[in-house]
Design a protein around this motif. Structure first.
Motif, PDB file in Angstrom:
ATOM      1  N   ASP A 292       0.829  -1.206   0.000  1.00 52.96           N
ATOM      2  CA  ASP A 292       0.000   0.000   0.000  1.00 52.96           C
ATOM      3  C   ASP A 292       0.865   1.259   0.000  1.00 52.96           C
ATOM      4  N   GLN A 293       1.897   1.261   0.858  1.00 53.89           N
ATOM      5  CA  GLN A 293       2.725   2.463   0.982  1.00 53.89           C
ATOM      6  C   GLN A 293       3.569   2.692  -0.268  1.00 53.89           C
ATOM      7  N   LEU A 294       4.121   1.615  -0.834  1.00 53.91           N
ATOM      8  CA  LEU A 294       4.967   1.783  -2.011  1.00 53.91           C
ATOM      9  C   LEU A 294       4.147   2.146  -3.247  1.00 53.91           C
ATOM     10  N   ILE A 295       2.946   1.622  -3.365  1.00 58.51           N
ATOM     11  CA  ILE A 295       2.091   1.999  -4.488  1.00 58.51           C
ATOM     12  C   ILE A 295       1.671   3.459  -4.367  1.00 58.51           C
ATOM     13  N   ALA A 296       1.288   3.884  -3.150  1.00 58.65           N
ATOM     14  CA  ALA A 296       0.898   5.285  -2.923  1.00 58.65           C
ATOM     15  C   ALA A 296       2.080   6.221  -3.148  1.00 58.65           C
ATOM     16  N   ASP A 297       3.282   5.793  -2.805  1.00 59.00           N
ATOM     17  CA  ASP A 297       4.510   6.530  -3.092  1.00 59.00           C
ATOM     18  C   ASP A 297       4.505   7.927  -2.459  1.00 59.00           C
ATOM     19  N   ASN A 298       4.217   7.950  -1.166  1.00 51.65           N
ATOM     20  CA  ASN A 298       4.223   9.211  -0.428  1.00 51.65           C
ATOM     21  C   ASN A 298       5.233   9.158   0.704  1.00 51.65           C
ATOM     22  N   GLY A 299       5.757  10.321   1.105  1.00 51.09           N
ATOM     23  CA  GLY A 299       6.628  10.403   2.264  1.00 51.09           C
ATOM     24  C   GLY A 299       7.836   9.499   2.165  1.00 51.09           C
ATOM     25  N   ALA A 300       8.118   8.757   3.261  1.00 49.56           N
ATOM     26  CA  ALA A 300       9.296   7.887   3.317  1.00 49.56           C
ATOM     27  C   ALA A 300       9.248   6.783   2.271  1.00 49.56           C
ATOM     28  N   ALA A 301       8.053   6.419   1.826  1.00 45.93           N
ATOM     29  CA  ALA A 301       7.928   5.345   0.831  1.00 45.93           C
ATOM     30  C   ALA A 301       8.561   5.732  -0.497  1.00 45.93           C
ATOM     31  N   GLN A 302       8.685   7.025  -0.775  1.00 46.52           N
ATOM     32  CA  GLN A 302       9.301   7.451  -2.030  1.00 46.52           C
ATOM     33  C   GLN A 302      10.778   7.067  -2.089  1.00 46.52           C
ATOM     34  N   THR A 303      11.407   6.935  -0.941  1.00 47.43           N
ATOM     35  CA  THR A 303      12.830   6.574  -0.886  1.00 47.43           C
ATOM     36  C   THR A 303      12.988   5.235  -0.168  1.00 47.43           C
ATOM     37  N   ALA A 304      12.108   4.293  -0.498  1.00 43.57           N
ATOM     38  CA  ALA A 304      12.098   2.996   0.195  1.00 43.57           C
ATOM     39  C   ALA A 304      12.245   1.840  -0.773  1.00 43.57           C
ATOM     40  N   VAL A 305      12.822   0.750  -0.250  1.00 42.09           N
ATOM     41  CA  VAL A 305      12.874  -0.538  -0.924  1.00 42.09           C
ATOM     42  C   VAL A 305      12.341  -1.583   0.044  1.00 42.09           C
ATOM     43  N   THR A 306      12.149  -2.797  -0.433  1.00 42.42           N
ATOM     44  CA  THR A 306      11.634  -3.858   0.430  1.00 42.42           C
ATOM     45  C   THR A 306      12.112  -5.221  -0.037  1.00 42.42           C
ATOM     46  N   ASP A 307      12.081  -6.162   0.900  1.00 41.62           N
ATOM     47  CA  ASP A 307      12.374  -7.553   0.574  1.00 41.62           C
ATOM     48  C   ASP A 307      11.096  -8.331   0.300  1.00 41.62           C
ATOM     49  N   ARG A 308       9.932  -7.694   0.464  1.00 42.77           N
ATOM     50  CA  ARG A 308       8.662  -8.401   0.341  1.00 42.77           C
ATOM     51  C   ARG A 308       8.145  -8.342  -1.078  1.00 42.77           C
ATOM     52  N   SER A 309       7.802  -9.482  -1.623  1.00 38.97           N
ATOM     53  CA  SER A 309       7.162  -9.508  -2.932  1.00 38.97           C
ATOM     54  C   SER A 309       5.767  -8.898  -2.849  1.00 38.97           C
ATOM     55  N   ILE A 310       5.340  -8.323  -3.951  1.00 38.37           N
ATOM     56  CA  ILE A 310       4.000  -7.751  -4.027  1.00 38.37           C
ATOM     57  C   ILE A 310       2.978  -8.869  -3.830  1.00 38.37           C
ATOM     58  N   PRO A 311       2.015  -8.735  -2.912  1.00 41.04           N
ATOM     59  CA  PRO A 311       1.002  -9.777  -2.735  1.00 41.04           C
ATOM     60  C   PRO A 311       0.180  -9.964  -4.004  1.00 41.04           C
ATOM     61  N   PRO A 312      -0.182 -11.187  -4.337  1.00 41.61           N
ATOM     62  CA  PRO A 312      -0.928 -11.440  -5.580  1.00 41.61           C
ATOM     63  C   PRO A 312      -2.188 -10.592  -5.733  1.00 41.61           C
ATOM     64  N   ALA A 313      -2.855 -10.276  -4.627  1.00 41.59           N
ATOM     65  CA  ALA A 313      -4.087  -9.481  -4.705  1.00 41.59           C
ATOM     66  C   ALA A 313      -3.825  -8.075  -5.242  1.00 41.59           C
ATOM     67  N   TYR A 314      -2.564  -7.655  -5.262  1.00 41.41           N
ATOM     68  CA  TYR A 314      -2.205  -6.310  -5.706  1.00 41.41           C
ATOM     69  C   TYR A 314      -1.705  -6.283  -7.155  1.00 41.41           C
ATOM     70  N   TYR A 315      -1.630  -7.430  -7.801  1.00 39.09           N
ATOM     71  CA  TYR A 315      -1.033  -7.476  -9.130  1.00 39.09           C
ATOM     72  C   TYR A 315      -1.739  -6.537 -10.113  1.00 39.09           C
ATOM     73  N   THR A 316      -3.056  -6.423 -10.003  1.00 36.80           N
ATOM     74  CA  THR A 316      -3.799  -5.585 -10.949  1.00 36.80           C
ATOM     75  C   THR A 316      -3.494  -4.106 -10.759  1.00 36.80           C
ATOM     76  N   GLN A 317      -2.886  -3.751  -9.634  1.00 31.86           N
ATOM     77  CA  GLN A 317      -2.545  -2.342  -9.386  1.00 31.86           C
ATOM     78  C   GLN A 317      -1.161  -1.976  -9.918  1.00 31.86           C
ATOM     79  N   ILE A 318      -0.415  -2.980 -10.384  1.00 30.47           N
ATOM     80  CA  ILE A 318       0.953  -2.719 -10.842  1.00 30.47           C
ATOM     81  C   ILE A 318       0.899  -2.409 -12.338  1.00 30.47           C
ATOM     82  N   THR A 319       0.510  -1.189 -12.647  1.00 30.80           N
ATOM     83  CA  THR A 319       0.382  -0.739 -14.031  1.00 30.80           C
ATOM     84  C   THR A 319       0.986   0.664 -14.164  1.00 30.80           C
ATOM     85  N   GLY A 320       1.219   1.081 -15.408  1.00 28.66           N
ATOM     86  CA  GLY A 320       1.696   2.427 -15.672  1.00 28.66           C
ATOM     87  C   GLY A 320       2.984   2.761 -14.966  1.00 28.66           C
ATOM     88  N   SER A 321       3.021   3.919 -14.306  1.00 33.89           N
ATOM     89  CA  SER A 321       4.236   4.376 -13.621  1.00 33.89           C
ATOM     90  C   SER A 321       4.591   3.497 -12.435  1.00 33.89           C
TER      91      SER A 321
END
Length: 583
Positions: A292-321
């Motif tokens: 949620d935070q990385l998709i929203a890309d606000n605040g600290a999330a703009q300069t964040a990375v993670t070891d967690r794979s995107i949950p399958p329920a979120y795959y449809t949100q991984i589009t465009g930018s």
């Protein structure tokens, strides 16, 4: 093991050729975007704060105990340096060719690889300004032999280092914490210091020793005066570009700031650029919260990375930018099931369970092709020694009728009551339910035992008295040979002891299998070693010591202001903190 970790094992010798690169730990490379492994922005610059979102608590930060891929790569790039390390690169061959780190070069071998020498650089210091010495490296190696204190980490040294074995099957040297019946003299002959030159003497050739050093922390230096044994498990005394600010909380997180006694002139920027001024490890958010935070890309999330794979329920949100900030790469980790041989003793029961295992259902419930590739062996297809295991040539959705026939022919009454232990997540619970359904059709009544605290999962399944019948686990080769897969996981000789299963979670014991491993360990050529390892895997299949599930893929998202992004092609395919920076 949690679905994105590298875990390790017990003392087993490995004779993989030094000319073979770590292909089993590689992954995608090339252009940016959802299938690439490079960054869409300019090269990283110095400064700023990087946030690293982590769901699971840290298992260890002690260099001799660390054995998860995430920690291995994170700590190597920030606080711990080694004799040799892997450079950061999207080219797999380059990324898996060791370069000098704390040593002046990549080492010199003699006696056919049985002796290795390294000279420690001058001017390298600990975080308190004291110099790093040859004796620090020797002391670090000594800790591996304290198998009752320094637990959970890689311990190849127990088999390799030229120290006799006692009646318990372990080396006669017992580490630095005891004086009773301790063969210190043999250890002092096996590792010697002359000035800043350290020499390792092995029982057998170890031609790819630099690969092992670059991959694992077992040879890392350790200051004797900073050692508190088991209490050192969550301490970090740095010799790298960063040091811990304040207190490290392995459950909630910690912050790294620049180490004033680190001299970049002694380091190689191909290993560590050390771009951010500060790195904040934020531990405890769920995979969904991180997405949620990385998709929203606000605040600290703009300069964040993670070891967690995107949950399958979120795959449809991984589009465009958002898709431009994602990578989907094959990891070096294979997930598998082990059967508890102390409880599931009937071979026909194990064969029927394997026949009815719905691999495809597990993959589909876990997110499909973005989450997994199929597996037909515990050995990754990119590892030397891989072959499709004939015992697992079955329909990918399982063969219920074949399972029923196996049980009927063996005269086994159904239903058969079993329990299945695995690290619980919303996705894993769905996957486990799919397996349970097909097993039920075949005559198994399986109770699902999902473990919520994944940080202690491996500690629990290593207990000899654990009650699980079916156990989920995952593994990645430490370097590109099957001897770093089947041997450490199933050789009962170094694994099984009174107080631990080691990495032989199902307490598998087979003289036939161990014989093949011995042949591989003493083989005079890589081809002979590979043949023995392939026979060993066939034996595992005949005994149904494991059931392969799939090869994990990582679908990773990052913030829009992260620069220099790449994944660690040398070991884990997690974000590589060596070149990463922030705008």
């Amino acid at each position: 093991m949690a679905s994105n970790r590298k875990k390790a094992f017990a003392a087993v010798a490995a004779l993989a050729s030094a000319s073979v690169v770590l292909a089993g730990c590689g992954g995608g490379s090339g252009s940016s975007g959802s299938n690439g492994n490079s960054n869409t922005t300019a090269k990283a610059t110095k400064g700023g704060t990087l946030t690293y979102y982590i769901r699971d608590a840290l298992e260890h930060t002690d260099p001799q105990r660390v054995y998860l891929g995430r920690e291995l790569t994170n700590l190597d790039r920030t606080v711990y340096r080694r004799l040799v390390s892997f450079p950061a690169s999207t080219d797999t061959t380059k990324a898996t060719t060791p370069v000098a780190d704390l040593a002046t070069d990549t080492g010199h071998s003699s006696q056919g690889g049985k002796v290795w020498k390294f000279t420690v650089k001058s001017g390298v210091k600990w975080q308190d300004g004291k110099p790093i010495t040859c004796e620090d490296f020797k002391y670090g190696a000594s800790r591996v032999f304290a198998t009752d204190v320094i637990t959970g980490g890689p311990n190849y040294l127990l088999s390799y280092l030229d120290i006799p074995l006692g009646s318990d099957g372990l080396p006669t040297y017992k580490g630095p914490y005891t004086t009773k019946n301790n063969d210190v003299a043999s250890f002092n002959k096996a590792i010697t210091c002359q000035g800043q030159t350290i020499t390792y003497h092995f029982k057998q050739p170890w031609p790819d020793f630099p690969l092992a050093v670059a991959s694992l922390g077992m040879m890392d230096p350790y200051r004797k005066d900073k050692d508190q044994g088991d209490k050192s498990n969550f301490q970090i005394f740095s010799n790298g570009p960063y040091m811990v600010q304040g207190k490290l909380d392995h459950n909630r997180g910690y912050t790294l700031v620049r180490n004033p006694n680190y001299d970049p002139k002694t380091d190689n920027p191909e290993i560590r650029e050390a771009n951010p001024d500060k790195i904040v490890y934020d531990i405890g958010k769920t995979g969904e919260q991180i997405a949620d935070q990385l998709i929203a890309d606000n605040g600290a999330a703009q300069t964040a990375v993670t070891d967690r794979s995107i949950p399958p329920a979120y795959y449809t949100q991984i589009t465009g930018s958002v898709a431009d900030r994602a990578v989907n790469v094959q990891s070096p980790f294979t997930d598998y099931l082990v059967l508890n041989f102390a409880r599931v003793k009937n071979l026909a029961v194990r064969q029927a369970l394997a026949a009815a295992t719905n691999d495809q259902g597990w993959i589909d419930a876990g997110g499909g092709s973005k989450s997994y590739d199929p597996a037909d062996s515990i050995v990754s297809p990119t590892v030397k020694g891989y072959q499709s295991n004939p015992a697992f040539k079955r329909p990918s959705s399982g063969d219920v009728d074949a399972a029923k026939q196996i049980l009927q022919k063996a005269g086994v009454k159904t239903p058969i009551n079993l329990s299945f232990t695995y690290p619980s997540t919303p996705t894993a619970d769905k996957q486990a339910a799919v397996l349970k359904d097909t097993w039920k059709q075949a005559g198994f009544n399986v109770t699902l035992d999902g473990v919520a605290n994944s940080s202690t999962y491996y500690t629990n399944i290593q207990q000899p008295d654990q009650k699980a019948d079916i156990i989920w686990a995952g593994w990645g080769a430490d370097w590109p040979s099957a001897i770093t897969v089947t041997a450490p996981l199933f050789d009962s000789r170094p694994n099984l002891r009174k107080n631990t299963n080691g990495q032989d979670y199902g307490r598998y014991q087979s003289d036939a299998f161990n014989k093949f491993i011995t042949q591989a360990q003493t083989a005079s050529s890589l081809d002979a070693q590979t043949k023995a390892l392939q026979q060993a895997d066939i034996q595992l299949g005949k005994d149904v010591a494991y059931i392969p599930l799939e090869i994990q893929k990582f679908y990773l998202l990052r913030g829009s202001k992260v620069t220099g992004y790449m994944t660690d092609a040398a070991s884990s395919m997690y974000p590589d903190l060596g070149p990463i920076g922030v705008q």
